[in-house]
Motif scaffolding. Structure first.
Motif, PDB file in Angstrom:
ATOM      1  N   GLN A 111       0.825  -1.212   0.000  1.00 14.67           N
ATOM      2  CA  GLN A 111       0.000   0.000   0.000  1.00 14.67           C
ATOM      3  C   GLN A 111       0.858   1.262   0.000  1.00 14.67           C
ATOM      4  N   HIS A 112       1.924   1.256   0.770  1.00 15.92           N
ATOM      5  CA  HIS A 112       2.824   2.409   0.789  1.00 15.92           C
ATOM      6  C   HIS A 112       3.573   2.533  -0.542  1.00 15.92           C
ATOM      7  N   ALA A 113       3.922   1.392  -1.141  1.00 19.38           N
ATOM      8  CA  ALA A 113       4.556   1.423  -2.466  1.00 19.38           C
ATOM      9  C   ALA A 113       3.608   2.042  -3.492  1.00 19.38           C
ATOM     10  N   PHE A 114       2.329   1.703  -3.396  1.00 20.01           N
ATOM     11  CA  PHE A 114       1.306   2.264  -4.292  1.00 20.01           C
ATOM     12  C   PHE A 114       1.226   3.780  -4.092  1.00 20.01           C
ATOM     13  N   LEU A 115       1.231   4.221  -2.852  1.00 14.62           N
ATOM     14  CA  LEU A 115       1.190   5.651  -2.540  1.00 14.62           C
ATOM     15  C   LEU A 115       2.395   6.379  -3.126  1.00 14.62           C
ATOM     16  N   LEU A 116       3.582   5.813  -2.931  1.00 23.53           N
ATOM     17  CA  LEU A 116       4.807   6.443  -3.421  1.00 23.53           C
ATOM     18  C   LEU A 116       4.848   6.511  -4.946  1.00 23.53           C
ATOM     19  N   ALA A 117       4.226   5.549  -5.602  1.00 21.50           N
ATOM     20  CA  ALA A 117       4.216   5.543  -7.066  1.00 21.50           C
ATOM     21  C   ALA A 117       3.195   6.532  -7.624  1.00 21.50           C
ATOM     22  N   MET A 118       2.061   6.681  -6.969  1.00 17.68           N
ATOM     23  CA  MET A 118       0.943   7.436  -7.545  1.00 17.68           C
ATOM     24  C   MET A 118       0.997   8.934  -7.285  1.00 17.68           C
ATOM     25  N   ILE A 119       1.333   9.333  -6.065  1.00 18.53           N
ATOM     26  CA  ILE A 119       1.211  10.749  -5.687  1.00 18.53           C
ATOM     27  C   ILE A 119       2.063  11.677  -6.559  1.00 18.53           C
ATOM     28  N   PRO A 120       3.343  11.367  -6.832  1.00 16.49           N
ATOM     29  CA  PRO A 120       4.127  12.288  -7.685  1.00 16.49           C
ATOM     30  C   PRO A 120       3.505  12.483  -9.068  1.00 16.49           C
ATOM     31  N   ALA A 121       2.936  11.429  -9.641  1.00 16.98           N
ATOM     32  CA  ALA A 121       2.320  11.540 -10.970  1.00 16.98           C
ATOM     33  C   ALA A 121       1.123  12.484 -10.931  1.00 16.98           C
ATOM     34  N   TYR A 122       0.271  12.336  -9.929  1.00 15.75           N
ATOM     35  CA  TYR A 122      -0.892  13.219  -9.817  1.00 15.75           C
ATOM     36  C   TYR A 122      -0.485  14.671  -9.570  1.00 15.75           C
ATOM     37  N   LEU A 123       0.546  14.874  -8.764  1.00 12.54           N
ATOM     38  CA  LEU A 123       0.995  16.238  -8.482  1.00 12.54           C
ATOM     39  C   LEU A 123       1.499  16.921  -9.750  1.00 12.54           C
ATOM     40  N   TYR A 124       2.210  16.171 -10.602  1.00  6.84           N
ATOM     41  CA  TYR A 124       2.673  16.779 -11.858  1.00  6.84           C
ATOM     42  C   TYR A 124       1.494  17.131 -12.753  1.00  6.84           C
ATOM     43  N   ILE A 125       0.478  16.289 -12.800  1.00  4.18           N
ATOM     44  CA  ILE A 125      -0.699  16.575 -13.635  1.00  4.18           C
ATOM     45  C   ILE A 125      -1.395  17.846 -13.140  1.00  4.18           C
ATOM     46  N   ILE A 126      -1.454  18.027 -11.820  1.00  2.00           N
ATOM     47  CA  ILE A 126      -2.023  19.265 -11.270  1.00  2.00           C
ATOM     48  C   ILE A 126      -1.218  20.468 -11.744  1.00  2.00           C
ATOM     49  N   TYR A 127       0.121  20.345 -11.718  1.00  2.00           N
ATOM     50  CA  TYR A 127       0.973  21.430 -12.218  1.00  2.00           C
ATOM     51  C   TYR A 127       0.663  21.737 -13.681  1.00  2.00           C
ATOM     52  N   PHE A 128       0.552  20.718 -14.511  1.00  2.00           N
ATOM     53  CA  PHE A 128       0.281  20.941 -15.932  1.00  2.00           C
ATOM     54  C   PHE A 128      -1.067  21.619 -16.127  1.00  2.00           C
ATOM     55  N   ALA A 129      -2.061  21.217 -15.331  1.00  3.95           N
ATOM     56  CA  ALA A 129      -3.397  21.798 -15.457  1.00  3.95           C
ATOM     57  C   ALA A 129      -3.424  23.274 -15.069  1.00  3.95           C
ATOM     58  N   ILE A 130      -2.613  23.640 -14.076  1.00  4.58           N
ATOM     59  CA  ILE A 130      -2.622  25.027 -13.587  1.00  4.58           C
ATOM     60  C   ILE A 130      -1.692  25.925 -14.398  1.00  4.58           C
ATOM     61  N   LYS A 131      -0.496  25.439 -14.684  1.00  4.35           N
ATOM     62  CA  LYS A 131       0.523  26.300 -15.276  1.00  4.35           C
ATOM     63  C   LYS A 131       1.209  25.706 -16.501  1.00  4.35           C
ATOM     64  N   GLY A 132       1.478  24.421 -16.484  1.00  2.00           N
ATOM     65  CA  GLY A 132       2.306  23.814 -17.521  1.00  2.00           C
ATOM     66  C   GLY A 132       1.782  24.002 -18.930  1.00  2.00           C
ATOM     67  N   HIS A 133       0.446  23.940 -19.113  1.00  8.26           N
ATOM     68  CA  HIS A 133      -0.115  24.054 -20.458  1.00  8.26           C
ATOM     69  C   HIS A 133       0.009  25.457 -21.032  1.00  8.26           C
ATOM     70  N   ARG A 134       0.385  26.446 -20.182  1.00 11.41           N
ATOM     71  CA  ARG A 134       0.532  27.824 -20.636  1.00 11.41           C
ATOM     72  C   ARG A 134       1.981  28.195 -20.963  1.00 11.41           C
ATOM     73  N   VAL A 135       2.915  27.326 -20.601  1.00  8.32           N
ATOM     74  CA  VAL A 135       4.327  27.673 -20.773  1.00  8.32           C
ATOM     75  C   VAL A 135       4.630  27.923 -22.251  1.00  8.32           C
ATOM     76  N   GLY A 136       5.276  29.056 -22.530  1.00  8.88           N
ATOM     77  CA  GLY A 136       5.602  29.414 -23.902  1.00  8.88           C
ATOM     78  C   GLY A 136       4.542  30.238 -24.593  1.00  8.88           C
ATOM     79  N   MET A 137       3.409  30.442 -23.938  1.00 10.58           N
ATOM     80  CA  MET A 137       2.343  31.245 -24.525  1.00 10.58           C
ATOM     81  C   MET A 137       2.407  32.669 -23.996  1.00 10.58           C
ATOM     82  N   LYS A 138       2.156  33.611 -24.882  1.00  8.02           N
ATOM     83  CA  LYS A 138       2.226  35.023 -24.513  1.00  8.02           C
ATOM     84  C   LYS A 138       0.890  35.478 -23.964  1.00  8.02           C
ATOM     85  N   LYS A 139       0.968  36.222 -22.876  1.00  9.87           N
ATOM     86  CA  LYS A 139      -0.266  36.761 -22.294  1.00  9.87           C
ATOM     87  C   LYS A 139      -0.700  38.014 -23.034  1.00  9.87           C
TER      88      LYS A 139
END
Length: 417
Positions: free
Chosen positions: A389-417
């Motif tokens: 269960q702890h191995a599952f936690l360690l594998a999953m959480i970093p992936a979800y955190l990166y997806i949150i980053y992409f949803a908030i900021k990552g998809h805008r990188v390189g785009m002009k405001k």
């Protein structure tokens, strides 16, 4: 759109068969660890990393329709490899057949995903991909039930017989009978794939040439005019490809690894064989919600944030509870994961214009996350001896955190405001 939905059904049937093949091959080939069995997903998904860019080149040379025909024929050939693999009880041959299927899927996915994204407004691409995703996950619900009944019927009794048998000849006879179950289903699949290739050849499918489009993106807060001549000038594409990597990683963990996870929780074997179906039913619910709400009520970006955050919460629940609560928390990750691919893919290729096909291939390379993450989990569990269960936690959480980053900021990188 009907042909695209049929293709997504085939993608789902082939891809989510892995959830049944993992426990089946571990039993039938007497594999010693879960880490060994997880090479099933590795062989399937790593093909995308190596074949996605060549697939883009093939599509440029052959065109969209001929590329689909070739992909379906290769998919049929990969299915036929399962026959000598079963006859020779060869794990290597099984992995070869799965890799060939994955290579065909890389070609097919590289063609179909951008096609769905650009046949209409980009802001509603997630809804179109969600409709196709219903077919994909519908097949994913069906295949564990069908293959579970065909391959894992009486699995508990077979395991008991193998444990009780000391005669090598008798044990080999049991394993041969078990592996013989592979023959008919995969011959039927090969025939169906080739017949569908013939159908595609004679059906009218319009070619869409994104390479002639000017890459201009406009919405409420960004404007991006692409007078660019290099794919590396689009950083949001590469951030999106890694988001796809993380997205497929958590999808495969929830869909294919749930059987292994449930076994560790001592869930009843008759329930376990349908584990992948439980996850995929939850994904189907999510797709329906996506079709109803995107972009009418919420944006693709907001849906992505909600899904990834839900994934974090459900993973924590699964790691710190026990029994059926933990098990069904993993299944509910299907709901959390459902709208991530439909949101990430159009955000990743947004504004690429003439680079859309190449950008799509780079995004498809991210599917390799499904190859790597089960091995990471297996290594943490079997080699580092971390609680499952702890191995599952360690594998999953970093992936979800990166997806949150992409949803908030990552998809805008390189785009002009």
């Amino acid at each position: 759109m009907i042909i695209c939905c049929a293709l997504f059904f085939i993608f789902g049937f082939v891809t989510w068969a892995n959830g049944t093949l993992i426990p089946f091959l571990k039993l039938a080939l007497n594999l010693k660890t879960d880490l060994q069995a997880f090479f099933v997903t590795f062989a399937s998904y790593i093909a995308y990393f190596f074949l996605a860019l060549p697939s883009s080149w093939i599509l440029k040379k052959l065109g969209f329709k001929n590329g689909l025909v070739l992909g379906m024929v290769i998919l049929g050939l990969g299915s036929l490899v399962f026959i000598p693999a079963a006859d020779n009880r060869s794990f290597g041959l099984f992995l070869t057949g799965i890799f060939i299927q994955g290579s065909a899927m890389a070609l097919l996915q590289t063609a179909v995903n951008p096609y769905l994204s650009i046949i209409g407004p980009i802001d509603s691409a997630a809804a179109r991909i969600s409709i196709a995703g219903l077919c994909n996950k519908g097949a994913g619900v069906m295949v564990p039930i069908i293959f579970g009944l065909l391959f894992l019927d009486n699995a508990k009794e077979v395991t008991a017989k193998l444990d009780a048998t000391t005669d090598p000849v008798a044990k080999n006879a049991i394993l041969d009978e078990l592996l013989h179950r592979v023959h008919t289903p995969y011959i039927v699949l090969a025939v169906v794939f080739v017949l569908f290739a013939v159908l595609i050849k004679f059906v009218h499918l319009p070619e869409i040439n994104a390479e002639d489009d000017e890459a201009v993106v406009e919405n409420d807060d960004v404007k991006y005019t692409a007078a660019k001549n290099n794919i590396f000038q689009y950083p949001h594409l590469f951030l999106g490809a890694f988001a796809i990597f993380c997205c497929v990683a958590v999808e495969v963990m929830a869909g294919d690894i749930i059987n292994t996870y449930g076994r560790e929780l001592n869930i009843d074997a008759n329930i376990l064989r349908f584990s992948t179906s439980f996850t995929l039913i939850c994904m189907l619910v999510g797709y329906v919600l996506g079709i109803a709400t995107i972009p009418r009520f919420i944006s693709q970006q907001m849906a992505l944030r909600i899904c990834a955050l839900s994934g974090v919460l459900l993973t924590i629940v699964s790691a710190f509870t026990a029994g059926y609560v933990s098990y069904y928390s993993v299944a509910l990750l299907g709901l959390a994961n459902s709208l991530m691919w439909p949101a990430i893919f159009p955000l990743g290729i947004k504004g690429l214009g003439k680079f859309t096909k190449t950008g799509s291939a780079i995004m498809i390379m991210g599917i390799a996350g499904g190859a790597i993450w089960p091995l990471v989990y297996g290594f943490l569990k079997d080699k580092m001896h971390i609680d499952f269960q702890h191995a599952f936690l360690l594998a999953m959480i970093p992936a979800y955190l990166y997806i949150i980053y992409f949803a908030i900021k990552g998809h805008r990188v390189g785009m002009k405001k």
